[in-house]
Design an enzyme around this catalytic site. Structure first.
Site, PDB file in Angstrom:
ATOM      1  N   SER A   1      32.356 -38.477  14.475  1.00 24.40           N
ATOM      2  CA  SER A   1      31.014 -39.030  14.699  1.00 24.40           C
ATOM      3  C   SER A   1      31.046 -40.542  14.872  1.00 24.40           C
ATOM      4  O   SER A   1      31.953 -41.224  14.377  1.00 24.40           O
ATOM      5  CB  SER A   1      30.097 -38.694  13.524  1.00 24.40           C
TER       6      SER A   1
HETATM    7  N1  SAH Z   1      33.537 -34.854   9.740  1.00 24.44           N
HETATM    8  C1  SAH Z   1      34.349 -34.867  10.937  1.00 24.44           C
HETATM    9  C2  SAH Z   1      33.526 -34.471  12.160  1.00 24.44           C
HETATM   10  C3  SAH Z   1      34.188 -33.357  12.862  1.00 24.44           C
HETATM   11  S1  SAH Z   1      33.224 -32.521  14.086  1.00 24.44           S
HETATM   12  C4  SAH Z   1      35.036 -36.215  11.117  1.00 24.44           C
HETATM   13  O1  SAH Z   1      34.771 -37.134  10.344  1.00 24.44           O
HETATM   14  O2  SAH Z   1      35.882 -36.331  12.003  1.00 24.44           O
HETATM   15  C5  SAH Z   1      32.738 -31.076  13.202  1.00 24.44           C
HETATM   16  C6  SAH Z   1      33.842 -30.171  12.703  1.00 24.44           C
HETATM   17  O3  SAH Z   1      33.217 -29.033  12.130  1.00 24.44           O
HETATM   18  C7  SAH Z   1      34.794 -29.642  13.773  1.00 24.44           C
HETATM   19  O4  SAH Z   1      36.095 -30.024  13.450  1.00 24.44           O
HETATM   20  C8  SAH Z   1      34.602 -28.123  13.711  1.00 24.44           C
HETATM   21  O5  SAH Z   1      35.797 -27.406  13.919  1.00 24.44           O
HETATM   22  C9  SAH Z   1      34.098 -27.930  12.291  1.00 24.44           C
HETATM   23  N2  SAH Z   1      33.360 -26.704  12.025  1.00 24.44           N
HETATM   24  C10 SAH Z   1      32.431 -26.077  12.796  1.00 24.44           C
HETATM   25  N3  SAH Z   1      31.969 -24.981  12.180  1.00 24.44           N
HETATM   26  C11 SAH Z   1      32.623 -24.902  10.968  1.00 24.44           C
HETATM   27  C12 SAH Z   1      32.583 -23.987   9.862  1.00 24.44           C
HETATM   28  N4  SAH Z   1      31.789 -22.915   9.843  1.00 24.44           N
HETATM   29  N5  SAH Z   1      33.394 -24.239   8.808  1.00 24.44           N
HETATM   30  C13 SAH Z   1      34.200 -25.310   8.785  1.00 24.44           C
HETATM   31  N6  SAH Z   1      34.293 -26.197   9.800  1.00 24.44           N
HETATM   32  C14 SAH Z   1      33.505 -25.998  10.874  1.00 24.44           C
END
Ligand code: SAH
Length: 217
Positions: free
Chosen positions: A65
């Site tokens: 993000s």
């Molecule tokens: N917090 C992260 C943002 C990653 S984007 C950062 O700081 O980089 C969101 C992430 O959520 C992705 O990696 C995606 O694979 C994950 N995601 C989506 N659905 C999910 C679920 N049900 N359980 C765990 N992770 C999930």
């Protein structure tokens, strides 16, 4: 770890130009944003853009993000330092790293193996030992470690997953993007004296929360 001075300047500029003018005032959040090296959470080829005012790709179709959104979500939890926080969607690990500097313990769940492998390496490299992670569908939460004083969901779902509401402590705060797969409201759910209230912080765009209590794909 020693970093070239230019990284420090970029971090300070990020705080001064992107965060403070937009209303990030919590000292602990600002301090964490100043100290966690964001450029170590993206590919080397993108390190020079790591402190820019935008999200960046992290592989597997996912994104880290924008710094402002990370700071806004963190500040919204109003952490004091003693909390155990659950994050859903580890991705690059950057948000978990920020949380780990201002609460006692972070539990983070990611569904894509390759992303978690890389995030864990970065946590080890930085000696951030209070982050516990696992591969799973985070929409079911982490029942064996519940309750959590704070829950932060970094992917957008159609609704707030019921298991996460159940696993939130009282008092407790949860921040989660809720909407369709293009635009979501960043919602703040507060639990206090057995009652739950929900308010909207702002409109955001996140990748999809995929799982039993999220989107099917
Ligand atoms: N917090 C992260 C943002 C990653 S984007 C950062 O700081 O980089 C969101 C992430 O959520 C992705 O990696 C995606 O694979 C994950 N995601 C989506 N659905 C999910 C679920 N049900 N359980 C765990 N992770 C999930």
């Amino acid at each position: 770890m020693t970093l070239p001075p230019s990284w420090d300047i970029n971090q300070e500029r990020m705080v001064e130009e992107q965060l403070i003018p937009r209303g990030i005032t919590d000292p602990a959040t600002l301090q964490a944003m100043r100290t966690v090296p964001r450029h170590l959470f993206v590919d080397d080829a993108m390190a020079s853009c790591a402190y820019g005012d935008y999200p960046l790709p992290i592989g597997a179709g996912q994104t880290i993000s924008q710094p402002y959104i990370v700071a806004l979500m963190t500040q919204s939890l109003q952490l004091q330092g003693h909390e155990r926080v659950l994050e859903i969607g580890t991705g690059s690990g950057y948000q978990a790293a920020i949380l780990s500097r201002i609460c006692e313990k972070v539990f983070t769940i990611e569904r894509i193996d390759s992303l978690l492998v890389r995030a864990r390496k970065t946590f080890d490299r930085l000696h951030y030992h209070n982050i516990i992670s696992r591969i799973d569908d985070g929409t079911a939460g982490w029942p064996s470690e519940a309750p959590f004083d704070g829950i932060l969901v970094t992917a957008g779902g159609p609704k707030i997953p019921e298991p996460l509401i159940e696993q939130l402590a009282d008092p407790g705060r949860m921040v989660i993007p809720v909407g369709d797969q293009y635009l979501q409201e960043l919602q703040l759910l507060e639990k206090r004296d057995g009652a739950v209230s929900v308010s909207t912080i702002e409109f955001v765009r996140f990748v999809s929360l995929i799982g039993a209590h999220g989107w099917a794909n």
